[in-house]
Write a protein that holds these residues in place. Structure first.
Motif, PDB file in Angstrom:
ATOM      1  N   ILE A  22       0.840  -1.201   0.000  1.00  0.00           N
ATOM      2  CA  ILE A  22       0.000   0.000   0.000  1.00  0.00           C
ATOM      3  C   ILE A  22       0.876   1.253   0.000  1.00  0.00           C
ATOM      4  O   ILE A  22       0.620   2.209  -0.731  1.00  0.00           O
ATOM      5  CB  ILE A  22      -0.945  -0.005   1.221  1.00  0.00           C
ATOM      6  CG1 ILE A  22      -1.995  -1.113   1.052  1.00  0.00           C
ATOM      7  CG2 ILE A  22      -1.618   1.358   1.394  1.00  0.00           C
ATOM      8  CD1 ILE A  22      -2.827  -1.351   2.293  1.00  0.00           C
ATOM      9  N   GLU A  23       1.953   1.224   0.784  1.00  0.00           N
ATOM     10  CA  GLU A  23       2.880   2.363   0.827  1.00  0.00           C
ATOM     11  C   GLU A  23       3.536   2.596  -0.533  1.00  0.00           C
ATOM     12  O   GLU A  23       3.640   3.740  -0.999  1.00  0.00           O
ATOM     13  CB  GLU A  23       3.951   2.129   1.892  1.00  0.00           C
ATOM     14  CG  GLU A  23       4.923   3.290   2.040  1.00  0.00           C
ATOM     15  CD  GLU A  23       6.019   3.035   3.057  1.00  0.00           C
ATOM     16  OE1 GLU A  23       6.925   3.891   3.187  1.00  0.00           O
ATOM     17  OE2 GLU A  23       5.988   1.972   3.719  1.00  0.00           O
ATOM     18  N   LEU A  24       3.975   1.521  -1.173  1.00  0.00           N
ATOM     19  CA  LEU A  24       4.620   1.655  -2.481  1.00  0.00           C
ATOM     20  C   LEU A  24       3.644   2.193  -3.522  1.00  0.00           C
ATOM     21  O   LEU A  24       3.972   3.124  -4.272  1.00  0.00           O
ATOM     22  CB  LEU A  24       5.173   0.302  -2.942  1.00  0.00           C
ATOM     23  CG  LEU A  24       5.727   0.271  -4.378  1.00  0.00           C
ATOM     24  CD1 LEU A  24       6.939   1.186  -4.510  1.00  0.00           C
ATOM     25  CD2 LEU A  24       6.086  -1.162  -4.781  1.00  0.00           C
ATOM     26  N   GLU A  25       2.459   1.621  -3.584  1.00  0.00           N
ATOM     27  CA  GLU A  25       1.481   2.050  -4.592  1.00  0.00           C
ATOM     28  C   GLU A  25       1.090   3.511  -4.390  1.00  0.00           C
ATOM     29  O   GLU A  25       0.985   4.269  -5.366  1.00  0.00           O
ATOM     30  CB  GLU A  25       0.258   1.131  -4.545  1.00  0.00           C
ATOM     31  CG  GLU A  25       0.560  -0.283  -5.058  1.00  0.00           C
ATOM     32  CD  GLU A  25      -0.580  -1.253  -4.874  1.00  0.00           C
ATOM     33  OE1 GLU A  25      -0.568  -2.319  -5.523  1.00  0.00           O
ATOM     34  OE2 GLU A  25      -1.496  -0.973  -4.070  1.00  0.00           O
ATOM     35  N   GLU A  26       0.912   3.909  -3.149  1.00  0.00           N
ATOM     36  CA  GLU A  26       0.570   5.309  -2.881  1.00  0.00           C
ATOM     37  C   GLU A  26       1.729   6.239  -3.238  1.00  0.00           C
ATOM     38  O   GLU A  26       1.518   7.338  -3.758  1.00  0.00           O
ATOM     39  CB  GLU A  26       0.165   5.478  -1.417  1.00  0.00           C
ATOM     40  CG  GLU A  26      -1.172   4.829  -1.081  1.00  0.00           C
ATOM     41  CD  GLU A  26      -1.567   4.996   0.378  1.00  0.00           C
ATOM     42  OE1 GLU A  26      -0.691   5.427   1.178  1.00  0.00           O
ATOM     43  OE2 GLU A  26      -2.720   4.694   0.721  1.00  0.00           O
ATOM     44  N   ALA A  37      -2.247   3.372  -8.011  1.00  0.00           N
ATOM     45  CA  ALA A  37      -1.295   2.490  -8.699  1.00  0.00           C
ATOM     46  C   ALA A  37      -1.551   1.063  -8.247  1.00  0.00           C
ATOM     47  O   ALA A  37      -2.106   0.817  -7.171  1.00  0.00           O
ATOM     48  CB  ALA A  37       0.146   2.899  -8.383  1.00  0.00           C
ATOM     49  N   LEU A  38      -1.136   0.119  -9.089  1.00  0.00           N
ATOM     50  CA  LEU A  38      -1.323  -1.297  -8.790  1.00  0.00           C
ATOM     51  C   LEU A  38      -0.081  -2.064  -9.200  1.00  0.00           C
ATOM     52  O   LEU A  38       0.430  -1.898 -10.314  1.00  0.00           O
ATOM     53  CB  LEU A  38      -2.538  -1.844  -9.541  1.00  0.00           C
ATOM     54  CG  LEU A  38      -2.924  -3.305  -9.256  1.00  0.00           C
ATOM     55  CD1 LEU A  38      -3.382  -3.469  -7.813  1.00  0.00           C
ATOM     56  CD2 LEU A  38      -4.018  -3.764 -10.213  1.00  0.00           C
ATOM     57  N   ALA A 174       0.256  13.920 -16.069  1.00  0.00           N
ATOM     58  CA  ALA A 174      -0.758  14.835 -16.580  1.00  0.00           C
ATOM     59  C   ALA A 174      -1.199  14.482 -18.003  1.00  0.00           C
ATOM     60  O   ALA A 174      -2.243  14.967 -18.460  1.00  0.00           O
ATOM     61  CB  ALA A 174      -0.227  16.268 -16.547  1.00  0.00           C
ATOM     62  N   LEU A 175      -0.424  13.664 -18.697  1.00  0.00           N
ATOM     63  CA  LEU A 175      -0.693  13.379 -20.108  1.00  0.00           C
ATOM     64  C   LEU A 175      -1.407  12.060 -20.349  1.00  0.00           C
ATOM     65  O   LEU A 175      -2.287  11.968 -21.215  1.00  0.00           O
ATOM     66  CB  LEU A 175       0.625  13.371 -20.900  1.00  0.00           C
ATOM     67  CG  LEU A 175       1.337  14.702 -21.101  1.00  0.00           C
ATOM     68  CD1 LEU A 175       2.656  14.487 -21.841  1.00  0.00           C
ATOM     69  CD2 LEU A 175       0.454  15.657 -21.881  1.00  0.00           C
ATOM     70  N   PHE A 176      -1.024  11.013 -19.627  1.00  0.00           N
ATOM     71  CA  PHE A 176      -1.439   9.664 -19.990  1.00  0.00           C
ATOM     72  C   PHE A 176      -2.601   9.158 -19.141  1.00  0.00           C
ATOM     73  O   PHE A 176      -2.732   9.499 -17.970  1.00  0.00           O
ATOM     74  CB  PHE A 176      -0.248   8.701 -19.863  1.00  0.00           C
ATOM     75  CG  PHE A 176       0.805   8.929 -20.906  1.00  0.00           C
ATOM     76  CD1 PHE A 176       0.729   8.288 -22.133  1.00  0.00           C
ATOM     77  CD2 PHE A 176       1.862   9.804 -20.671  1.00  0.00           C
ATOM     78  CE1 PHE A 176       1.693   8.502 -23.101  1.00  0.00           C
ATOM     79  CE2 PHE A 176       2.828  10.032 -21.642  1.00  0.00           C
ATOM     80  CZ  PHE A 176       2.743   9.377 -22.858  1.00  0.00           C
ATOM     81  N   ASP A 177      -3.428   8.320 -19.768  1.00  0.00           N
ATOM     82  CA  ASP A 177      -4.511   7.657 -19.037  1.00  0.00           C
ATOM     83  C   ASP A 177      -3.939   6.602 -18.102  1.00  0.00           C
ATOM     84  O   ASP A 177      -4.417   6.437 -16.977  1.00  0.00           O
ATOM     85  CB  ASP A 177      -5.497   7.023 -20.019  1.00  0.00           C
ATOM     86  CG  ASP A 177      -6.239   8.062 -20.835  1.00  0.00           C
ATOM     87  OD1 ASP A 177      -6.994   8.846 -20.242  1.00  0.00           O
ATOM     88  OD2 ASP A 177      -6.036   8.119 -22.068  1.00  0.00           O
ATOM     89  N   THR A 178      -2.938   5.879 -18.577  1.00  0.00           N
ATOM     90  CA  THR A 178      -2.238   4.892 -17.746  1.00  0.00           C
ATOM     91  C   THR A 178      -0.753   4.921 -18.071  1.00  0.00           C
ATOM     92  O   THR A 178      -0.354   5.217 -19.206  1.00  0.00           O
ATOM     93  CB  THR A 178      -2.770   3.457 -17.973  1.00  0.00           C
ATOM     94  OG1 THR A 178      -2.802   3.181 -19.376  1.00  0.00           O
ATOM     95  CG2 THR A 178      -4.159   3.282 -17.382  1.00  0.00           C
ATOM     96  N   ILE A 179       0.052   4.597 -17.064  1.00  0.00           N
ATOM     97  CA  ILE A 179       1.507   4.506 -17.208  1.00  0.00           C
ATOM     98  C   ILE A 179       1.966   3.239 -16.508  1.00  0.00           C
ATOM     99  O   ILE A 179       1.549   2.962 -15.381  1.00  0.00           O
ATOM    100  CB  ILE A 179       2.220   5.720 -16.570  1.00  0.00           C
ATOM    101  CG1 ILE A 179       1.779   7.032 -17.222  1.00  0.00           C
ATOM    102  CG2 ILE A 179       3.738   5.566 -16.668  1.00  0.00           C
ATOM    103  CD1 ILE A 179       2.326   8.273 -16.519  1.00  0.00           C
ATOM    104  N   SER A 193       6.505  -4.335 -11.562  1.00  0.00           N
ATOM    105  CA  SER A 193       6.125  -3.113 -12.256  1.00  0.00           C
ATOM    106  C   SER A 193       4.820  -2.621 -11.657  1.00  0.00           C
ATOM    107  O   SER A 193       4.110  -3.380 -10.994  1.00  0.00           O
ATOM    108  CB  SER A 193       5.944  -3.367 -13.753  1.00  0.00           C
ATOM    109  OG  SER A 193       7.184  -3.592 -14.398  1.00  0.00           O
ATOM    110  N   LEU A 194       4.513  -1.365 -11.885  1.00  0.00           N
ATOM    111  CA  LEU A 194       3.255  -0.809 -11.415  1.00  0.00           C
ATOM    112  C   LEU A 194       2.517  -0.141 -12.557  1.00  0.00           C
ATOM    113  O   LEU A 194       3.147   0.465 -13.444  1.00  0.00           O
ATOM    114  CB  LEU A 194       3.466   0.198 -10.291  1.00  0.00           C
ATOM    115  CG  LEU A 194       3.913  -0.420  -8.961  1.00  0.00           C
ATOM    116  CD1 LEU A 194       5.418  -0.312  -8.807  1.00  0.00           C
ATOM    117  CD2 LEU A 194       3.194   0.212  -7.777  1.00  0.00           C
ATOM    118  N   LEU A 195       1.194  -0.257 -12.527  1.00  0.00           N
ATOM    119  CA  LEU A 195       0.334   0.452 -13.466  1.00  0.00           C
ATOM    120  C   LEU A 195      -0.316   1.593 -12.704  1.00  0.00           C
ATOM    121  O   LEU A 195      -0.850   1.399 -11.610  1.00  0.00           O
ATOM    122  CB  LEU A 195      -0.731  -0.486 -14.032  1.00  0.00           C
ATOM    123  CG  LEU A 195      -1.616   0.100 -15.132  1.00  0.00           C
ATOM    124  CD1 LEU A 195      -0.799   0.386 -16.387  1.00  0.00           C
ATOM    125  CD2 LEU A 195      -2.773  -0.847 -15.452  1.00  0.00           C
TER     126      LEU A 195
END
Length: 325
Positions: A22-26, A37-38, A174-179, A193-195
């Motif tokens: 949870i800390e990493l994703e946040e 993030a996931l 600010a540009l992408f729907d997902t990264i 990896s994280l999405l």
């Protein structure tokens, strides 16, 4: 990094109860100025989840002809999402807004697949670690807005681009729907990896990750490694870039080298002259415990990274100058 992994507070991430994860994703979401993030076990799975999120079976995505989502993900776009790829002839893996416009199918022409997604790779792998200019990405974003297209960034090596171009993660958020971003490439974490996206999108991604088999239990040990990598290993990427440029300078002087591609980050691609066999080059270097990759059509790849130390670098520089045929 290992000590931080040992100290990790873990739980069951399948139930979203792992404190370290949870800390990493946040932290990652906040870094890019995005909502959520996931974690995924691989960049390929993160990219494949993004494609499935943004498309329907029968749709088409636009990407460069050398894109990782097309070349190196096992045909996953067609297998997992039932979509085809419209390949654009970009420059070193990078495409332009004008090329995207030209590749979009008329949505009223039902004989052609419906274009629904643009996938960008930054830095580019087969393009030799090339970095997009942020203005180019903004121009493509505008095309996506005007044509109701989703916009995904395969940012496996985005950390390298951020360092090389002195850019900020929030510019991309600010540009992408997902990264998708990778913790192992460049940053030295063992796995993951994280999405990143908005909360609604990432909530949907959780179900897709489950279907793809990416849900894991006490994954906080890997999250701890990722947090350490973010805190300690981003700034040092410049060392990798400098070493790649030094290797390029040496290769340019060798009589058996035909061409060395421009080097911006940690990937160096070169080709040998027609009278030489690139497989022999690979074997000669392997005899000296130096391992490089073949990229096809006579191109060879060298990648510098966290575990490539200065003593190794000096050894390789000397070895390249001593290769004979």
């Amino acid at each position: 990094m290992l000590q931080q992994m040992f100290r990790a507070k873990v739980g069951d991430d399948v139930y979203k109860q792992d404190p370290a994860m949870i800390e990493l994703e946040e932290a990652i979401a906040d870094l890019f100025g995005m909502e959520a993030a996931l974690f995924f076990p691989s960049g390929t799975m993160a990219n494949q989840a993004a494609i499935k999120l943004h498309t329907n079976p029968g749709d088409q995505l636009i990407c460069d002809k050398w894109a990782h989502v097309f070349h190196y993900e096992g045909g996953g776009a067609s297998f997992n999402s039932g979509v085809s790829c419209c390949l654009v002839d970009g420059d070193r893996g990078m495409i332009t807004a004008e090329q995207v416009v030209a590749a979009i199918n008329d949505p009223e022409f039902y004989h052609s697949p419906l274009t629904s997604l643009v996938c960008i790779e930054n830095t580019t792998n087969k393009g030799g670690g090339a970095c997009y200019d942020i203005e180019t990405l903004k121009e493509i974003k505008q095309v996506c807005i005007e044509n109701n297209l989703k916009y995904h960034l395969d940012g496996a090596r985005l950390w390298n681009a951020l360092v090389a171009k002195r850019q900020h993660p929030k510019e991309f958020g600010a540009l992408f729907d997902t990264i998708s971003v990778c913790l192992s490439k460049g940053l030295g974490a063992p796995v993951g990896s994280l999405l990143i996206g908005d909360k609604e999108t990432i909530n949907k991604a959780l179900r897709i990750r489950k279907m793809l088999g990416g849900g894991m239990r006490q994954v906080g040990y890997l999250a701890a490694a990722g947090l350490y990598a973010l805190q300690h290993n981003v700034g040092r990427l410049e060392n990798d870039h400098n070493r790649a440029k030094q290797l390029a300078d040496v290769l340019k002087q060798q009589p058996w080298v035909e061409k060395v591609e421009p080097v911006e980050t940690n990937i160096l691609i070169f080709s040998v002259k027609p009278q030489y066999d690139e497989t022999v080059v690979i074997e000669r270097l392997k005899e000296k415990s130096i391992f490089i990759s073949a990229m096809g059509k006579g191109k060879l790849r060298i990648v510098t990274h966290l575990d490539y130390k200065e003593v190794m670098h000096n050894y390789v520089l000397e070895a390249l100058q001593k290769i004979t045929f």
